[in-house]
Design an enzyme around this catalytic site. Structure first.
Site, PDB file in Angstrom:
ATOM      1  N   HIS A  16       0.835  -1.202   0.000  1.00  0.00           N
ATOM      2  CA  HIS A  16       0.000   0.000   0.000  1.00  0.00           C
ATOM      3  C   HIS A  16       0.869   1.251   0.000  1.00  0.00           C
ATOM      4  O   HIS A  16       2.070   1.188   0.276  1.00  0.00           O
ATOM      5  CB  HIS A  16      -0.852   0.061   1.276  1.00  0.00           C
ATOM      6  CG  HIS A  16      -1.797  -1.072   1.442  1.00  0.00           C
ATOM      7  ND1 HIS A  16      -3.135  -0.970   1.163  1.00  0.00           N
ATOM      8  CD2 HIS A  16      -1.592  -2.342   1.873  1.00  0.00           C
ATOM      9  CE1 HIS A  16      -3.726  -2.132   1.419  1.00  0.00           C
ATOM     10  NE2 HIS A  16      -2.812  -2.985   1.855  1.00  0.00           N
ATOM     11  N   TYR A  46      -2.178  -1.711   9.132  1.00  0.00           N
ATOM     12  CA  TYR A  46      -1.016  -2.323   8.470  1.00  0.00           C
ATOM     13  C   TYR A  46      -0.063  -2.977   9.473  1.00  0.00           C
ATOM     14  O   TYR A  46       0.039  -2.565  10.621  1.00  0.00           O
ATOM     15  CB  TYR A  46      -0.209  -1.255   7.709  1.00  0.00           C
ATOM     16  CG  TYR A  46      -1.019  -0.383   6.789  1.00  0.00           C
ATOM     17  CD1 TYR A  46      -1.684  -0.927   5.690  1.00  0.00           C
ATOM     18  CD2 TYR A  46      -1.117   0.990   7.014  1.00  0.00           C
ATOM     19  CE1 TYR A  46      -2.425  -0.119   4.845  1.00  0.00           C
ATOM     20  CE2 TYR A  46      -1.859   1.810   6.167  1.00  0.00           C
ATOM     21  CZ  TYR A  46      -2.509   1.248   5.087  1.00  0.00           C
ATOM     22  OH  TYR A  46      -3.246   2.043   4.248  1.00  0.00           O
ATOM     23  N   HIS A 117      -2.508  -3.366  -3.478  1.00  0.00           N
ATOM     24  CA  HIS A 117      -3.891  -3.208  -3.034  1.00  0.00           C
ATOM     25  C   HIS A 117      -4.826  -3.065  -4.236  1.00  0.00           C
ATOM     26  O   HIS A 117      -5.925  -3.595  -4.259  1.00  0.00           O
ATOM     27  CB  HIS A 117      -3.953  -1.965  -2.122  1.00  0.00           C
ATOM     28  CG  HIS A 117      -5.286  -1.715  -1.505  1.00  0.00           C
ATOM     29  ND1 HIS A 117      -5.608  -0.523  -0.908  1.00  0.00           N
ATOM     30  CD2 HIS A 117      -6.397  -2.485  -1.400  1.00  0.00           C
ATOM     31  CE1 HIS A 117      -6.864  -0.582  -0.460  1.00  0.00           C
ATOM     32  NE2 HIS A 117      -7.356  -1.774  -0.749  1.00  0.00           N
ATOM     33  N   LYS A 123      -9.235   1.281  -5.724  1.00  0.00           N
ATOM     34  CA  LYS A 123      -8.334   2.351  -5.289  1.00  0.00           C
ATOM     35  C   LYS A 123      -7.023   2.328  -6.064  1.00  0.00           C
ATOM     36  O   LYS A 123      -6.519   1.260  -6.417  1.00  0.00           O
ATOM     37  CB  LYS A 123      -8.029   2.219  -3.789  1.00  0.00           C
ATOM     38  CG  LYS A 123      -9.215   2.599  -2.922  1.00  0.00           C
ATOM     39  CD  LYS A 123      -8.848   2.535  -1.470  1.00  0.00           C
ATOM     40  CE  LYS A 123     -10.072   2.884  -0.611  1.00  0.00           C
ATOM     41  NZ  LYS A 123     -10.062   2.231   0.684  1.00  0.00           N
ATOM     42  N   CYS A 125      -3.897   2.275  -5.498  1.00  0.00           N
ATOM     43  CA  CYS A 125      -2.974   2.031  -4.392  1.00  0.00           C
ATOM     44  C   CYS A 125      -2.253   0.703  -4.606  1.00  0.00           C
ATOM     45  O   CYS A 125      -2.912  -0.286  -4.856  1.00  0.00           O
ATOM     46  CB  CYS A 125      -3.743   2.004  -3.072  1.00  0.00           C
ATOM     47  SG  CYS A 125      -2.768   1.500  -1.633  1.00  0.00           S
TER      48      CYS A 125
END
Ligand SMILES: [Zn+2]
Length: 236
Positions: A16, A46, A117, A123, A125
């Protein structure tokens, strides 16, 4: 920091980015504050946070599943790099990511895969080219770790050391950027072959020929000794 595999099962590692370039956000404590106070989570989502200077901070305990990829948290480890703009991630961050992922891959004998991700989300990411950074193949496998337990090998060359970022232990079936690097060095050393990023039979034959020419054990496994010899020959 040395990675130690948790008791729970893990088969995927997710990468990420923090979506911020602000220096005051460059710390796991800020992420923890956001996740705990804004989202009412029990802890930061995380497991690892990598600061711009390359420092790896530990977040959520590895024994707990992360809260990072909605619907895809079980069986995963989540790593976040601080940053918003692709160009502003640092070399130190990438080196720490490669080292950390190398330790994780080694701990699991190369049986885990690495993903962004974005592969399980709409997203954007992470925003940096994680596939290139980690030398991932289409399935997310890295060639950062030997795929066979080092205990089954009798060659000193195969003892995993902390790999140089672009010079991990490579053997038959490895793929990606480090293999391209290897093939280019072999070609410069006079063992011309197609530079396709796949450690196949031709690359194996070239590695063994090079090893024989250097009085190294011709096991076809590219470890620290073979890399060192390749660098010496390429630089000559
Ligand atoms: Zn993310």
């Amino acid at each position: 920091m040395t990675f130690k595999a948790p008791g729970r099962e893990v088969d995927r590692i997710f990468i990420h980015c923090s979506a911020s370039d602000r220096p005051e956000h460059d710390d796991i404590s800020v992420m923890r504050d956001w996740h705990v106070n804004s989202r009412n989570w029990s802890d930061v989502g995380y497991h690892f946070f990598i600061k711009k200077d390359g420092t790896v901070q530990e977040g959520r305990p590895l024994e707990r599943i992360p809260a990072a990829q909605a619907g895809n948290n079980a069986g995963t480890i989540a790593i976040c790099l601080h940053g918003l703009t692709a160009e502003r991630f640092t070399k130190a961050q990438y080196e720490s990511l490669i080292r950390l992922c190398g330790e994780i891959d080694t701990a699991y004998g190369g049986m885990v895969t690495f993903h962004g991700h974005r592969e399980v989300s709409t997203k954007d990411c992470p925003v940096f080219p994680y596939r290139e950074v980690l030398g991932l193949d289409a399935h997310g496998s890295s060639s950062l770790a030997p795929t066979v337990s080092p205990l089954t090998s009798d060659t000193a060359d195969a003892i995993p050391t902390v790999p140089r970022p672009t010079e991990p232990l490579l053997r038959l079936m490895a793929r990606g950027q480090p293999v391209l690097h290897l093939q280019a060095m072999l070609s410069r050393a006079g063992h011309i072959l197609e530079e396709d990023g796949i450690f196949g039979q031709n690359t194996l034959a070239a590695v063994q020929a090079f090893q024989r020419s250097q009085d190294l054990k011709a096991d076809g496994i590219v470890g620290p000794r073979t890399w060192t010899a390749l660098r010496a020959v390429s630089a000559a």
